[in-house]
Design a protein around this motif. Sequence first.
Motif, PDB file in Angstrom:
ATOM      1  N   LEU A  60       8.932 -38.881   0.763  1.00 13.92           N
ATOM      2  CA  LEU A  60       9.279 -37.587   1.354  1.00 13.92           C
ATOM      3  C   LEU A  60      10.769 -37.534   1.678  1.00 13.92           C
ATOM      4  O   LEU A  60      11.450 -36.550   1.371  1.00 13.92           O
ATOM      5  N   ARG A  61      11.286 -38.578   2.288  1.00  6.75           N
ATOM      6  CA  ARG A  61      12.710 -38.634   2.647  1.00  6.75           C
ATOM      7  C   ARG A  61      13.577 -38.594   1.389  1.00  6.75           C
ATOM      8  O   ARG A  61      14.563 -37.860   1.322  1.00  6.75           O
ATOM      9  N   ALA A  62      13.200 -39.358   0.369  1.00  3.21           N
ATOM     10  CA  ALA A  62      13.981 -39.407  -0.870  1.00  3.21           C
ATOM     11  C   ALA A  62      13.949 -38.083  -1.621  1.00  3.21           C
ATOM     12  O   ALA A  62      14.942 -37.693  -2.234  1.00  3.21           O
ATOM     13  N   GLU A  63      12.822 -37.376  -1.580  1.00  7.43           N
ATOM     14  CA  GLU A  63      12.658 -36.148  -2.368  1.00  7.43           C
ATOM     15  C   GLU A  63      13.150 -34.897  -1.658  1.00  7.43           C
ATOM     16  O   GLU A  63      13.525 -33.923  -2.319  1.00  7.43           O
ATOM     17  N   THR A  64      13.116 -34.902  -0.316  1.00  6.67           N
ATOM     18  CA  THR A  64      13.425 -33.660   0.414  1.00  6.67           C
ATOM     19  C   THR A  64      14.421 -33.830   1.554  1.00  6.67           C
ATOM     20  O   THR A  64      14.873 -32.850   2.124  1.00  6.67           O
ATOM     21  N   GLY A  65      14.717 -35.063   1.929  1.00  6.44           N
ATOM     22  CA  GLY A  65      15.586 -35.312   3.064  1.00  6.44           C
ATOM     23  C   GLY A  65      14.872 -35.286   4.402  1.00  6.44           C
ATOM     24  O   GLY A  65      15.467 -35.572   5.433  1.00  6.44           O
ATOM     25  N   LEU A  66      13.576 -34.955   4.417  1.00  9.31           N
ATOM     26  CA  LEU A  66      12.820 -34.904   5.675  1.00  9.31           C
ATOM     27  C   LEU A  66      12.429 -36.313   6.102  1.00  9.31           C
ATOM     28  O   LEU A  66      11.922 -37.092   5.299  1.00  9.31           O
ATOM     29  N   ASN A  67      12.655 -36.614   7.362  1.00 12.38           N
ATOM     30  CA  ASN A  67      12.322 -37.922   7.909  1.00 12.38           C
ATOM     31  C   ASN A  67      11.221 -37.715   8.948  1.00 12.38           C
ATOM     32  O   ASN A  67      11.518 -37.389  10.101  1.00 12.38           O
ATOM     33  N   LEU A  68       9.963 -37.877   8.531  1.00 11.81           N
ATOM     34  CA  LEU A  68       8.829 -37.609   9.408  1.00 11.81           C
ATOM     35  C   LEU A  68       8.014 -38.872   9.645  1.00 11.81           C
ATOM     36  O   LEU A  68       7.889 -39.721   8.758  1.00 11.81           O
ATOM     37  N   ARG A  69       7.437 -38.956  10.811  1.00 12.18           N
ATOM     38  CA  ARG A  69       6.518 -40.052  11.145  1.00 12.18           C
ATOM     39  C   ARG A  69       5.119 -39.612  10.715  1.00 12.18           C
ATOM     40  O   ARG A  69       4.625 -38.575  11.168  1.00 12.18           O
ATOM     41  N   LEU A  70       4.486 -40.383   9.868  1.00  5.63           N
ATOM     42  CA  LEU A  70       3.186 -40.035   9.308  1.00  5.63           C
ATOM     43  C   LEU A  70       2.143 -41.008   9.838  1.00  5.63           C
ATOM     44  O   LEU A  70       2.232 -42.202   9.583  1.00  5.63           O
ATOM     45  N   THR A  71       1.153 -40.488  10.553  1.00 10.99           N
ATOM     46  CA  THR A  71       0.149 -41.372  11.151  1.00 10.99           C
ATOM     47  C   THR A  71      -1.277 -40.931  10.878  1.00 10.99           C
ATOM     48  O   THR A  71      -2.200 -41.624  11.280  1.00 10.99           O
ATOM     49  N   GLU A  72      -1.459 -39.798  10.200  1.00  7.78           N
ATOM     50  CA  GLU A  72      -2.821 -39.310   9.970  1.00  7.78           C
ATOM     51  C   GLU A  72      -3.026 -38.888   8.525  1.00  7.78           C
ATOM     52  O   GLU A  72      -2.169 -38.241   7.924  1.00  7.78           O
ATOM     53  N   VAL A  73      -4.185 -39.258   7.991  1.00  3.85           N
ATOM     54  CA  VAL A  73      -4.587 -38.882   6.637  1.00  3.85           C
ATOM     55  C   VAL A  73      -5.466 -37.641   6.731  1.00  3.85           C
ATOM     56  O   VAL A  73      -6.358 -37.575   7.581  1.00  3.85           O
ATOM     57  N   ILE A  74      -5.215 -36.665   5.865  1.00  2.00           N
ATOM     58  CA  ILE A  74      -6.028 -35.440   5.894  1.00  2.00           C
ATOM     59  C   ILE A  74      -6.826 -35.231   4.610  1.00  2.00           C
ATOM     60  O   ILE A  74      -7.629 -34.317   4.540  1.00  2.00           O
ATOM     61  N   ALA A  75      -6.623 -36.082   3.619  1.00  2.00           N
ATOM     62  CA  ALA A  75      -7.458 -36.020   2.406  1.00  2.00           C
ATOM     63  C   ALA A  75      -7.313 -37.326   1.630  1.00  2.00           C
ATOM     64  O   ALA A  75      -6.268 -37.965   1.658  1.00  2.00           O
ATOM     65  N   VAL A 101      14.640 -25.503   8.658  1.00  2.00           N
ATOM     66  CA  VAL A 101      14.869 -26.874   8.189  1.00  2.00           C
ATOM     67  C   VAL A 101      15.578 -26.830   6.836  1.00  2.00           C
ATOM     68  O   VAL A 101      15.304 -25.983   5.995  1.00  2.00           O
ATOM     69  N   ARG A 102      16.504 -27.752   6.666  1.00  2.00           N
ATOM     70  CA  ARG A 102      17.265 -27.816   5.415  1.00  2.00           C
ATOM     71  C   ARG A 102      16.686 -28.925   4.537  1.00  2.00           C
ATOM     72  O   ARG A 102      16.603 -30.077   4.958  1.00  2.00           O
ATOM     73  N   LEU A 103      16.284 -28.567   3.341  1.00  2.00           N
ATOM     74  CA  LEU A 103      15.785 -29.547   2.371  1.00  2.00           C
ATOM     75  C   LEU A 103      16.954 -30.035   1.530  1.00  2.00           C
ATOM     76  O   LEU A 103      17.791 -29.242   1.105  1.00  2.00           O
TER      77      LEU A 103
END
Length: 155
Positions: A60-75, A101-103
């Motif tokens: 996600l960070r490499a493709e969009t620049g977004l740095n998010l903490r991911l802790t839950e699976v939804i599918a 937000v800027r991508l």
Amino acid sequence: MRDPRLLAKPPVCRLGCLVLVRNQCGDVLLVDPDYMDGLILPGGAARPNEPPHLAAARHLRAETGLNLRLTEVIAVDFTPADRYLERLNLVFDGGTVPDHVRLTVPPQHKSGLLGARFVPTHELPHHMAPAQAARAAEALANRSLPVLLHGQRAA
């Protein structure tokens, strides 16, 4: 005790680590890869022994620049072998980001991406392959499951 027979020839299966991110309007973030038709959720394959939530965050960070903490699976989506090795795809909840937000998508020659954009949920079937759109729809409809590493919630 480890049985060496279990590790002698492990099964081949790629682990896809995808992220569903929404903006404040509820639109879904999709990326446009140059190697396939249609848009897809951001993400990619985990490296050997890489925790899946960290692989998803890395892509996600490499493709969009977004740095998010991911802790839950939804599918969770199993895809049988076709062009690629068979694989299991985990979709992580990236939550909601501000509309402003800027991508930042790297140049196509480095990323293989033509761009990224937010798409309204009702338009997903028009922009994604059927299986990709169904995966996104299921992820949008489901409650989350925690990511566990050796039985403990991932930090």
